[in-house]
Design an enzyme around this catalytic site. Structure first.
Site, short mmCIF file in Angstrom:
data_model
loop_
_atom_site.label_atom_id
_atom_site.label_comp_id
_atom_site.label_asym_id
_atom_site.label_seq_id
_atom_site.Cartn_x
_atom_site.Cartn_y
_atom_site.Cartn_z
N HIS A 1 55.82 -7.02 -19.28
CA HIS A 1 55.66 -6.62 -20.69
C HIS A 1 56.87 -7.07 -21.54
CE1 HIS A 1 51.97 -4.38 -21.20
NE2 HIS A 1 52.24 -3.50 -20.25
N ARG B 1 50.05 12.08 -12.98
CA ARG B 1 49.64 10.77 -13.48
C ARG B 1 48.17 10.82 -13.86
NH1 ARG B 1 50.78 5.32 -9.97
NH2 ARG B 1 49.66 3.84 -11.30
N GLU C 1 47.93 -5.83 -22.52
CA GLU C 1 47.68 -5.46 -21.12
C GLU C 1 47.03 -6.57 -20.29
OE1 GLU C 1 49.21 -3.09 -19.93
OE2 GLU C 1 49.70 -1.88 -21.69
N HIS D 1 54.53 -5.35 -13.37
CA HIS D 1 53.74 -5.19 -14.59
C HIS D 1 54.63 -4.81 -15.77
CE1 HIS D 1 50.05 -4.00 -16.86
NE2 HIS D 1 50.89 -3.16 -17.42
N GLU D 2 55.40 -3.76 -15.60
CA GLU D 2 56.22 -3.29 -16.73
C GLU D 2 57.27 -4.34 -17.11
OE1 GLU D 2 54.72 -1.03 -18.04
OE2 GLU D 2 53.65 -0.17 -16.32
N LYS E 1 45.87 8.69 -14.52
CA LYS E 1 44.94 7.83 -13.80
C LYS E 1 44.43 8.50 -12.51
CE LYS E 1 45.68 4.11 -10.78
NZ LYS E 1 46.30 2.85 -10.36
N GLN F 1 57.12 9.94 -24.47
CA GLN F 1 56.12 8.90 -24.18
C GLN F 1 55.44 8.61 -25.52
OE1 GLN F 1 55.03 6.77 -21.82
NE2 GLN F 1 53.45 6.15 -23.25
N GLY G 1 51.65 5.34 -14.71
CA GLY G 1 52.32 4.68 -13.59
C GLY G 1 53.65 4.11 -14.05
N GLY G 2 53.61 3.51 -15.22
CA GLY G 2 54.82 2.96 -15.80
C GLY G 2 54.66 2.80 -17.29
N MET G 3 55.79 2.71 -17.98
CA MET G 3 55.78 2.48 -19.42
C MET G 3 56.91 1.51 -19.74
SD MET G 3 54.49 2.97 -22.36
CE MET G 3 55.13 2.00 -23.73
N GLU G 4 56.53 0.44 -20.43
CA GLU G 4 57.42 -0.72 -20.61
C GLU G 4 58.46 -0.52 -21.71
OE1 GLU G 4 54.18 -0.44 -21.34
OE2 GLU G 4 53.57 -1.72 -23.02
N TYR H 1 42.75 -4.49 -19.43
CA TYR H 1 43.61 -4.89 -18.32
C TYR H 1 42.98 -6.00 -17.48
CZ TYR H 1 46.59 -0.77 -19.02
OH TYR H 1 47.45 0.16 -19.53
N PRO I 1 52.99 10.91 -17.12
CA PRO I 1 51.52 10.74 -17.15
C PRO I 1 51.02 9.34 -16.85
CG PRO I 1 52.40 10.92 -19.38
CD PRO I 1 53.55 11.16 -18.45
N ASP J 1 43.27 6.04 -27.11
CA ASP J 1 42.99 6.37 -25.71
C ASP J 1 41.60 5.92 -25.27
OD1 ASP J 1 45.37 7.48 -25.23
OD2 ASP J 1 44.65 9.54 -24.94
N1 BES Z 1 51.71 0.37 -21.51
C1 BES Z 1 51.03 0.91 -20.39
C2 BES Z 1 50.92 2.42 -20.41
C3 BES Z 1 50.22 3.01 -21.60
C4 BES Z 1 49.15 2.37 -22.21
C5 BES Z 1 50.60 4.23 -22.09
C6 BES Z 1 48.52 2.95 -23.32
C7 BES Z 1 49.98 4.81 -23.17
C8 BES Z 1 48.93 4.15 -23.79
C9 BES Z 1 51.68 0.47 -19.08
O1 BES Z 1 52.23 -0.80 -19.13
C10 BES Z 1 50.60 0.43 -18.04
O2 BES Z 1 49.68 -0.31 -18.20
N2 BES Z 1 50.72 1.25 -16.99
C11 BES Z 1 49.76 1.31 -15.91
C12 BES Z 1 50.25 0.60 -14.70
C13 BES Z 1 49.86 -0.82 -14.63
C14 BES Z 1 50.34 -1.43 -13.30
C15 BES Z 1 48.39 -1.09 -14.81
C16 BES Z 1 49.57 2.76 -15.50
O3 BES Z 1 50.29 3.62 -16.03
O4 BES Z 1 48.73 3.04 -14.68
ZN ZN Z 2 50.81 -2.32 -19.23
#
Ligand code: BES
Ligand code: ZN
Length: 614
Positions: free
Chosen positions: A308, A564, A327, A304-305, A566, A148, A277-280, A390, A275, A382
């Site tokens: 991206h 995860r 985002e 979402h992904e 979040k 990641q 929800g998704g990573m693009e 977002y 960690p 972070d």
């Molecule tokens: N690119 C992000 C994940 C991310 C951001 C990882 C910053 C590390 C640092 C990914 O596209 C994302 O936003 N994931 C969200 C889900 C989305 C539907 C809001 C998540 O993981 O919750």
């Molecule tokens: Zn995102």
């Protein structure tokens, strides 16, 4: 100095030096990395990646060293080449470790250097890597490794200029145990056999945070002509059913914003410790299994992904201050995809939940962190991971849509993606483009657009879009009536609510609802048994706040069976608010910590005071 020479000097300096990335040691205006060839072995016994990274470099200012980002890497040798084939030792030095940035690797280059080869190995605490034991996987038989890299963790597994302002193409030669499959954010062959020796190529230039690798017992299922899903055998069919609309998402996004420019689009369902929800990761989104609810209610993460692929991967934030360009745009696009595929009601419901979540977060955030163009100096990227980039970002675009009309705004966005394709841009570059391609010529509308305030002001402007969804408005009224005691749990139409309805209900009741009311809800609807991660998460938050004990075991299960961030962060934060809760948090965390990804460990360590407690 003669004027002619002075002019020549001035031209040599970039006219408008791109904004400095405070999260990288790299000096890409002096020497810029353009391409990376990885040749690596994934050693599951030693839990180490080692090999070489050969970087193709472009010298921009004569005599300057190449400065790379690293974190925890051991550097065994560095060589440079002027022809790309013959390499000779080059002097290098690892700088003093910085707690956020890691260590600069400074390499002295020969004149006319074209390539630099670094022999290296990852450290035991590589922040991008999670090595899972067989017991931590769904199949329980094979280990699994994944990376990641976003935001600044690519440097913990590859020495490179780890700033989103620098884009690279790459190839990789990856050696793994023979019975495991490797996939990357690159071209993946759906018919690839397991050989333990894999080759990848990413031909489009991408920022380093999009480099990704997963090695495990993975199977593939086709979804559409360009789409498919990888996952562990135990999960792959369930995932294929849940994500069966992926090709439709792709077509919907193309229709709005121009062609998909990356070839295939596949999704890799990760183990539960993922960690995010998704990573693009380009061509291969990594997704948490917590997005599989059984009824497609959480597939917005996939929309979402996928989005991206335009906002973020095609046009990337140049620094982490500009994260909202990734985002905010993507949340806006995500909801346009949902609207196109599932209808306006679905998109509006998600927008309502988004705005409510943003409002709750704004109430707690210091003013400077409520700003889209946030200042992150001295802090980890972070710190900017809130609902602001977002949801406020998405509201800003929705606001522009309202001022200029959907047709005009769609055209603008399509032009924006085409204009900046495969570039990394700053908020200022966006603002300039916006001015020239949308605002110019109509001062009245431009005043309404109110761009400065949106980009640099805290909170929300009074005329910010306020999405509504009739079904959720009803749920809100029912939540109020239930909290006031005028409606009993058993008389609520909870069986007719969607997952979004339930999330809205649970976030609309007062946080101190009381355990009797929670017990009544549980008796009527079995909420503690919910298999929907978003519903369960909101429910468990209420359970902790109200000391609702029948949910304790489920809470422990939820905190130990998925990682995860979040979900973990707010639940642990809520737990530690009472002495008894803190004790439970520590007891649970003691078991769960070895199963979490380093990104989640770092966060939860801080919340429960792990270092002090030990
Ligand atoms: N690119 C992000 C994940 C991310 C951001 C990882 C910053 C590390 C640092 C990914 O596209 C994302 O936003 N994931 C969200 C889900 C989305 C539907 C809001 C998540 O993981 O919750
Ligand atoms: Zn995102």
């Amino acid at each position: 100095m003669p004027l002619r020479i002075l002019a020549a000097c001035l031209i040599a300096v970039p006219l408008r030096a791109a904004e400095r990335d405070v999260h990288s040691f790299a000096t890409p205006d002096d020497v810029r990395v353009r391409h990376v060839d990885l040749d690596i072995t994934t050693d599951f016994d030693a839990r180490q990646i080692r090999g070489t990274a050969t970087l193709g470099v472009e010298l921009r200012v004569a005599g300057k060293p190449l400065v790379l980002d690293t974190r925890g890497l051991t550097v065994d040798a560095v060589e440079a080449s002027t022809d790309g084939t013959a390499f000779a030792k080059a002097p290098f030095e690892l700088g003093k470790p910085d707690p956020i940035l890691g260590q600069a690797l400074t390499i002295q280059l020969p004149k006319a250097a074209r390539a630099v080869r670094i022999k290296y190995a990852t450290g035991p605490n590589a922040t991008a890597l999670q090595w899972l034991s067989p017991a931590q996987t769904a199949g329980k038989k094979h280990p699994l490794l994944f990376t990641q890299s976003e935001a600044i963790d690519a440097r913990s597994w590859v020495p490179l200029q780890d700033t989103p302002g620098v884009r690279i193409t790459y190839t990789a030669h990856v050696r793994t145990p023979k019975d495991l499959l490797a996939v990357m954010s690159a071209r993946n062959d759906p018919d690839q056999k397991r050989t333990g020796d894999y080759r990848f190529e990413m031909t489009q230039p991408i920022p380093s945070y999009l480099m990704a690798l997963c090695v495990g017992d993975l199977e593939f299922r086709r979804l559409g002509p360009r789409t498919g899903v990888y996952a562990e055998p135990a999960v792959v069919d369930k995932a294929a059913r849940e994500f069966s609309d992926l090709e439709e998402f792709l077509k919907a996004c193309e229709k709005l914003y121009g062609p998909y420019r990356w070839g295939r689009y596949d999704v890799l369902v990760m183990p539960p410790s993922f960690p995010f929800g998704g990573m693009e990761n380009p061509r291969l989104t990594f997704a948490s299994p917590t997005t599989i609810a059984g009824d497609k209610s959480l597939v917005s993460v996939l929309a979402h992904e996928l989005a991206h692929s335009w906002s973020g991967n095609l046009v990337s934030n140049a620094t982490w201050r500009d994260f909202w360009l990734n985002e905010g745009f993507t949340v806006y696009l995500e909801r346009r995809i949902l609207e196109a595929v599932y209808g306006k009601a679905r998109a509006d419901a998600e927008a309502v939940l988004g705005r409510r979540s943003l409002e709750r977060e704004l109430a707690e955030l210091p003013k400077p962190d409520q700003v889209l163009h946030i200042d992150l100096k001295g802090r980890s990227p972070d710190a900017g991971l809130t609902d602001v980039p977002y949801e406020k970002g998405a509201l800003f675009l929705k606001h522009l849509e309202a001022v200029y009309g959907r047709e005009r705004f769609d055209e603008f966005l399509k032009g924006y993606f085409a204009h900046f394709a495969f570039q990394s841009i700053t908020t200022d570059q966006f603002a300039k483009y916006l001015e020239e391609h949308l605002l110019q010529g109509d001062p009245e509308k431009a005043a309404k657009a109110n761009v400065r305030e949106w980009l640099n002001g805290p909170g929300l402007p009074p005329d910010a879009p306020n999405p509504t969804a009739p079904a959720l408005t009803k749920v809100e009224d029912q939540a109020k009536a239930f909290a006031a005691g005028t409606v009993k749990a058993a008389d609520l139409p909870g069986k007719t609510w969607s997952a979004h309805g339930w999330v809205h209900f649970l976030t609309s009741v007062p946080p101190d609802l009381g355990k009797d009311k929670l017990a009544a809800l549980d008796a009527a609807f079995g909420v503690t048994k919910s298999g929907n991660s978003e519903v369960l998460f909101q429910w468990l938050l209420l359970a902790v706040r109200n000391g609702y004990e029948p949910a304790h075991d489920r809470l422990e299960q939820f905190l130990t069976e998925q990682g995860r961030r979040k979900f973990l962060q707010p639940l642990y934060q809520e737990l530690v608010k009472t002495p008894a809760g803190k004790e439970r948090a520590l007891a649970i965390y003691k078991k769960a910590r070895p199963t979490y990804h380093p990104a989640s460990v770092e966060t939860v360590d801080g919340i429960v005071g792990w270092k002090e407690a030990k």
